[in-house]
Scaffold this motif. Structure first.
Motif, mmCIF file in Angstrom:
data_model
loop_
_atom_site.group_PDB
_atom_site.id
_atom_site.type_symbol
_atom_site.label_atom_id
_atom_site.label_comp_id
_atom_site.label_asym_id
_atom_site.label_seq_id
_atom_site.Cartn_x
_atom_site.Cartn_y
_atom_site.Cartn_z
ATOM 1 N N VAL A 196 -18.879 11.982 84.229
ATOM 2 C CA VAL A 196 -19.397 11.647 82.904
ATOM 3 C C VAL A 196 -18.736 10.385 82.371
ATOM 4 O O VAL A 196 -17.514 10.265 82.352
ATOM 5 C CB VAL A 196 -19.165 12.813 81.921
ATOM 6 C CG1 VAL A 196 -19.537 12.399 80.503
ATOM 7 C CG2 VAL A 196 -19.974 14.028 82.346
ATOM 8 N N LEU A 197 -19.576 9.443 81.943
ATOM 9 C CA LEU A 197 -19.089 8.224 81.312
ATOM 10 C C LEU A 197 -19.253 8.308 79.797
ATOM 11 O O LEU A 197 -18.373 7.911 79.042
ATOM 12 C CB LEU A 197 -19.851 7.006 81.856
ATOM 13 C CG LEU A 197 -19.474 5.642 81.284
ATOM 14 C CD1 LEU A 197 -18.031 5.295 81.645
ATOM 15 C CD2 LEU A 197 -20.413 4.565 81.819
ATOM 16 N N ALA A 198 -20.395 8.807 79.355
ATOM 17 C CA ALA A 198 -20.656 8.965 77.924
ATOM 18 C C ALA A 198 -21.601 10.140 77.752
ATOM 19 O O ALA A 198 -22.464 10.391 78.592
ATOM 20 C CB ALA A 198 -21.265 7.694 77.334
ATOM 21 N N VAL A 199 -21.436 10.866 76.640
ATOM 22 C CA VAL A 199 -22.262 12.038 76.387
ATOM 23 C C VAL A 199 -22.540 12.123 74.889
ATOM 24 O O VAL A 199 -21.686 11.753 74.081
ATOM 25 C CB VAL A 199 -21.565 13.325 76.903
ATOM 26 C CG1 VAL A 199 -20.241 13.543 76.205
ATOM 27 C CG2 VAL A 199 -22.461 14.540 76.761
ATOM 28 N N ASN A 200 -23.740 12.559 74.514
ATOM 29 C CA ASN A 200 -24.020 12.674 73.082
ATOM 30 C C ASN A 200 -23.728 14.092 72.590
ATOM 31 O O ASN A 200 -23.530 15.028 73.379
ATOM 32 C CB ASN A 200 -25.440 12.222 72.737
ATOM 33 C CG ASN A 200 -26.529 13.052 73.392
ATOM 34 O OD1 ASN A 200 -26.338 14.211 73.731
ATOM 35 N ND2 ASN A 200 -27.700 12.441 73.557
ATOM 36 N N SER A 201 -23.704 14.259 71.279
ATOM 37 C CA SER A 201 -23.305 15.539 70.700
ATOM 38 C C SER A 201 -24.310 16.639 71.001
ATOM 39 O O SER A 201 -23.951 17.819 71.075
ATOM 40 C CB SER A 201 -23.105 15.400 69.188
ATOM 41 O OG SER A 201 -24.298 14.937 68.566
ATOM 42 N N ALA A 202 -25.588 16.275 71.183
ATOM 43 C CA ALA A 202 -26.594 17.287 71.514
ATOM 44 C C ALA A 202 -26.283 17.938 72.858
ATOM 45 O O ALA A 202 -26.480 19.150 73.033
ATOM 46 C CB ALA A 202 -27.986 16.653 71.539
ATOM 47 N N LEU A 203 -25.795 17.140 73.805
ATOM 48 C CA LEU A 203 -25.421 17.721 75.097
ATOM 49 C C LEU A 203 -24.092 18.469 74.997
ATOM 50 O O LEU A 203 -23.902 19.498 75.652
ATOM 51 C CB LEU A 203 -25.332 16.629 76.167
ATOM 52 C CG LEU A 203 -25.040 17.115 77.594
ATOM 53 C CD1 LEU A 203 -26.118 18.097 78.044
ATOM 54 C CD2 LEU A 203 -24.945 15.963 78.560
#
Length: 371
Positions: A196-203
């Protein structure tokens, strides 16, 4: 010593840090100044090698990556072992015998008229290595020492520019994940190997019930779906190859409805070289109340139009024989199309497909391994 480089080149190096599309021109200008055959800027780690090149060597570099020569290339290892804060040449850390017998030099570089270069390696906080390399025709002999000295003068600027690009690349990856958030879609930007490099709050809200951010890569809690994800991550497209989109079904649980994981390649963009972003993971739920249309099925699972019609027909409890009759094709053709649908959705039985498309519970998955 005559100065080989235009006095404004330094400004253009820093401009390329902010506008990565300008790197090919900068690399080409540096290469031409030393009578070279092309300039390359690439990043390498245990998972992936990719780069930006000047226009004159782009096709050669794509072939180098596509045909597996990069995996055999001993230049990066020697550069790393040298741990030298400057540009070096092939003949500085290889013997003549090694150059003559190494398969990459002998069978790739020299067969394409290359074989001499000067390069330097920079390490980044993320653990990636950034390498600048400037190739020279074999017939012209090794890069002259005075040329290397002039490259050394530019090295601090190249290093600062590359590290700035790396930071901006991470910010772009985060912005990409947040753009999916604005569309109401859980999403993540993945590095090579699925880390994982970046993830949003929904995920994040689906962790750890649906997905798990482990050290080695992103995992799916559903074991069957995780096998498909691992396989998709292994089958990354090579440079110049076709983009491969994978859609992976995930069984419903008490915590979430059936889901579809879409793995999309981030392929060939200069913006993504430094962030090391290789894939975009987008998650969409299967609506429990609506059987998807053939068009939606086609998009979700990368089906052909005929396969999508068969999938929808099966979800509506039509028989293989009835589908064949309505389409004017043989029963064997429909069975072949149904087999392709099951393969693409990662399912093994027709009944599982019906359950998935109806939004009902799929057969219970096995308990995933402990992280």
């Amino acid at each position: 010593m005559v100065d080989l480089f235009d006095e404004t080149l330094t400004d253009r190096i820093y401009e390329a840090a902010v506008i990565p599309e300008k790197w090919p021109d900068v690399l080409g200008e540096m290469s031409r100044a030393v009578d070279g055959a092309g300039g390359l800027l690439f990043t390498a780690n245990a998972d992936h090698t990719g780069g930006i090149t000047s226009a004159d060597i782009k096709t050669t570099f794509e072939e180098f990556i596509r045909d597996g020569w990069a995996a055999m290339n001993i230049r990066p290892a020697r550069l790393g072992a040298a741990n030298y804060a400057g540009f070096v040449r092939d003949n500085d850390f290889f013997t003549d015998e090694e150059l003559d017998n190494d398969p990459v030099y002998r069978d790739f570089y020299r067969k394409r008229g290359l074989g001499w270069a000067t390069g330097t390696m920079l390490d980044t906080p993320s653990g990636d290595s950034i390498i600048f390399s400037f190739e020279r025709a074999y017939a012209k002999g090794p890069v002259p020492v005075e040329v290397v000295q002039q490259f050394d003068k530019l090295r601090p600027h190249l290093a600062r520019s590359a590290l700035l690009s790396s930071r901006l690349g991470l910010e772009r990856a985060m912005a990409m994940a947040e753009a999916l958030q604005a569309l109401g879609l859980p999403g993540a930007v993945l590095r090579g190997g699925g880390r994982v490099l970046a993830v949003n709050s929904a995920l994040e809200r689906l962790m750890p019930s649906l997905v798990q951010d482990r050290r080695e890569r992103l995992y799916v809690s559903d074991e069957a779906a995780d096998v498909l994800l691992a396989d998709a991550l292994r089958r990354r497209p090579v440079a110049g190859g076709p983009a491969m989109v994978n859609s992976i079904p995930v069984a419903a649980t008490d915590e979430h409805p059936p889901m579809i994981l879409h793995l999309l390649p981030i392929h060939g963009a200069a913006h993504d070289l430094f962030s090391r972003a290789t894939s975009l993971l987008v998650i969409t739920p299967v609506d429990r109340a609506v059987v998807p249309t053939a068009q939606v099925l086609q998009g979700l699972f990368d089906l052909t139009p005929a396969e999508a019609r068969v999938a929808r027909g099966i979800s509506e409890a039509q028989t293989v024989e009835g589908l064949a009759l309505s389409a004017g094709v043989s029963v064997e053709t429909v069975r072949s199309q149904l087999k392709a649908v099951l393969s693409k959705t990662g399912l093994s039985r027709q009944q599982e497909l019906i359950h998935l498309l109806a939004g009902t519970m799929l057969p219970a998955s096995k308990t995933p391994p402990t992280p």
